[in-house]
Structures are given as C-alpha cells and as structure tokens.
Enzyme design. Sequence first.
Site: not given
Length: 584
Positions: A294, A181-182, A210, A135, A147
Amino acid sequence: MRLRTVTAGPALAVFAAATLALTAQPAAAAPGGAPSGSSTPASSAALLAAPPAVPLANVQAHLQQLQNFATSNGGNRATGTGGHTATTTYLQQKLQAAGYTVTMQTCTTCNGSAKNVIADWPGGNTSNTYMIGGHSDGVSAGPGINDDGSGTASLLEVALQLAASNPTMTNHLRFGFWAGEEQGLIGSKFYINSLTTAQKSAIKAYGSFDMVASTNGGYFVTGTDAVAVKLREYFTSINVATETSTECCSDDGSFRNGGIPASLNFTGASYTKTSAQVTKWGGTAGQPYDPCYHKACDSYPSNINTTSLGRWANAEMYAAWTLTTSTSTANDFSVSLSPSAGSVNPGSSATATVNTATTSGSAQTVALTSSGAPAGVSVSFSPASVTSGGSSTMTVATTTAAAAGSYTITVTGTGSASHSASYTLTVNGTGGCTGAGQKLGNPGFETATTPWTASTGVIGANTGDGAPRTGTRSAWLNGNGSTNTETLSQSVTLPTGCSSYTLSFYLKIITTETTTSVQYDKLTVKAGTTTLQVFSNLNASAYTLRSYNLAAFAGQTVTLTFTGVEDSSLKTSFVIDDTALNVS
C-alpha cells in the site's frame, strides 16, 4: 488487498532451494512427483495430459502494461480512476481476442461505477463451475503492482495459455477480475449479490490470488476448497512448502459469505517473516513480506519477486487445468477416508478405512502412503497396497509425547496417477478437555461492567451509532471526533486438553472519514501481547462476526484487549457486542 492478519500454520511440504523452470510443468503434477522441468516417467507421461507452462516473460509484459497505466493516470490504478479503467479495458480486449465470453459488469456501488471483468471459457458442465480471480484495482498511494497487479497479470496469462491449448473441457472455467476490493471487497460483493441461488450453487469453488510476488514473501494457501487442494498438490510436486493464514480476507470473503467454498492464496503483505519461514523460503526475518504494501514503491519491476510470480502462475494453471479439463487416465481410481477425522488422547490410537474405487478403465494396484503426521504420531496401513475397489485400515497411533493440537494428515494412493484424501487428527491434552464451555463473563455487556475493565462510558445502554446488536447494552469505543484512546479488556483462563478455542464478537464500524486509503482511526484487538487484528476507518461495516483461534493460549490466563485510537477530527465508532470465548 485489504485486510491483513497473517498467522503461520503448519507447512505442508519441505522446501527445496531450486528455481522453478518455467518451460515445463509436471504431467498433471502428481503430489510428490518430479519438480517442474524434470523428466516424467513414461508410464505416467503417456497417460496424463500436462498443463501448459505459463511463460514468465508474458506475465512480466502484462505487469509493465499495468505500470504504464498507473504512470499515465496519476500514479495509481484505484477504482474509479483512469488507471483502473485502462486496466479493465486491457483485460477485456486480451480475453475477448483469446475466445472468452467476457462480461463487463458495471458495479454501481463501486467508485465511478467501475467494471468487474467476468470471463468464461466456452464448454464444460456449467453446473460444475470453478472460478479463479483477483482484484484489478489498487490503492491511491501507488501503482498497485504486487497488490494486486501480480494476481491480475498471472491470471490473465493463465487464461491466455489455456485458450491457446484449447483443451476438452469437462467442467466449466470462469475468471473474475474485481473492482473496489481496496474499498471493502465491493466489486466481488456486487457480483455475488447479482447471482441467483442456482447460480451460486453451480460455483463449486473460488480461488482468490491477491499478491503473489511479495519480495520477502512466502507461500500461503488458506482454505479447503477444491482450488486450494490443487494448489497444495502443485507446490508439493515442486517441493515448495506452504502455510495457512488466518488473514481475512480478500475477495474470497465475498464468496464464502455467499455460501461458496473459497480460498485465499498469496505471498504475504505487511506482517513480518519469521526465522522458521526464512528456513523454508529464504528472505529476511523480522521484515514485512511486502515492504511496499500500500505504498508508492509498489511498482514494476522493483517490487516483484519473479521466482514467486512464476511459481504461482504455474500453480494457478495447474489448479484451473486439473479441475476443468479432460485429463483422465485410461485407468484411474479415487481415494476416500471414513471417517475423515478422529480425536485421541496421547498414547492411544484411532483408525479409519481407506476406500478406493476404479473410476475409469481397469482395476490397478494402489500403494498407500501418508504425510503430515507430527512428532509422536505414526501412520500405518493394513494392507499397505490394495487393488482399486478394495479398502485398507489406517491406524494413527500416538505416543505419550505427542503434543496437543489439530493436525492434517494426507493419505495418498499411487498407481498410474496419484490421488489424496485428508484426515484431521486432534490430539487432546493430558486428561482430555475438562473445562469446555463459554469462558467470558458478561459477554453481551448486559450486567453493568464486571468482569470487563473499560474506559469511562464505553459499556452502557448506548443508542445511535453505539446501539447494541442484541439486548440493551454494548461496548462503544471512540466516536468522539477528537484525539482519544479508549480500552476494553477482560482476563480469562483457558483450560488445557481441548480441541477448539474460539474467540468471537460482533463489530460495527461507523465513520465520517472520507479517505479510501488512510487509516486515521484504529481498533487493535489483542490476546495478551499478540495482535489478532487491527481494524480502521477503512473497514466501515454493519455488525459483522469476527472470530479467532486462541488454541495457542491453552492452559494460560490471557487478557483480551480492545484498544481504540481516534485522531483529531472526523469520528469513527467501534461498537462491540455479543462476545464469546467458546472452548470444546
């Protein structure tokens, strides 16, 4: 990456503490072959076209660009922002300049109608298409460099190096870079939904990359598709151990839901590294694979493990190259097993036929070996070598000390090249499986509450957001829009000696939260003290089947617990129906 439930599986190779040289790759990286950068025997090197190496410096340059895009656009590359638009434009320009046919697919269900980037390399049989991707977006909390900038940058450089080599294509190769994606795998879902049945059938496998550079990470290859098989071959060839994960999922989930074989390949996120994994890979036990998952600190270069990044980039290249290019040897063969699985009680044995065939050139001698057998299990071949086109009988023998469980044994034939096939061995518990069946009481909540224990009002003939999937009753946790905790639990005894223990349930999540990055309301699913998965307001969806392997609890009485916690405002409902715990 969105969802995280990382559970380690068996290692497939033994780790050798050596840094991967990025200037060379194994000639077709035959399993068990020399590590990358080592000399390859002339008899092999003369026959096999080696994949090009992926320069680490080039991958790092792409990551610096992604960091620049985030820095110039509010500190992130979230879908619908300028940082994500800059990312997709960069991908488009680089891939088109290299000769790819690039489709900028507008995802109308994504934030800001963001773009999926689909890149096809010309040539090859389009009826046999192999896809790899990751992604292109990140969360709003930070730059999203591991990420999934790491997947984006490594895949981009793989595409560029393959284009520069301009190989003869046997099968078709396609790259995918997904928006949204997130926010719930939205971009890849949109792509899959845009395909016809024939177009889906043409895609033989998809590998999702990923987070491939976690600073305290490992090497997780999860899946049995063709891409996963090639990745395991590559890591075995450089003596790096891999594990599987029950985490679900990144964009591989969209492909699986569309009926396409897929795998998730990554270095780990917020879950913690075990001592056993430190022995294999180094790092720090008890700490997350990616401490900046994140978070704002997911930035370049501080949150990138360059050793992992380089290894994964070359593994991606190996998989793409060997699945799609013309790398046949002058003399080649295939290996297959019949049957490919067997079940035995400790102290007994099973047999299978190892079949070989000459696929090109002349017949050759093929030596047979095996790997992956656990303690108490031995594998022998009669004969131990065959002329391609011939067969051998494989005997898998167990002692009474063999531990119950399911194991993957890899059978490898070695001649001018090496080819492998997998055999799944199930060792039954003492006395075999004598308690098979569905073990949960009142699985659909249709008869009052017993034997469930639940907070007041959770189980009932719910309507509205809590409406059941089937029947007239469901379990509805939270959905109050105020601070509260509600629970649902049942204790169940699992028999020993069985090969499959699967907990499943359908879960619906409805929320009025508007965030795309913060978990305000959560549902934690546990078996005993083990957390199986944590859901939140970020996972809103219609009824979706969730399943988990509970084989680790065989012979125990375990309490299954669902705990919903809601904050002070904006409600989230977690609705459960049609539960089951099937043992076979």
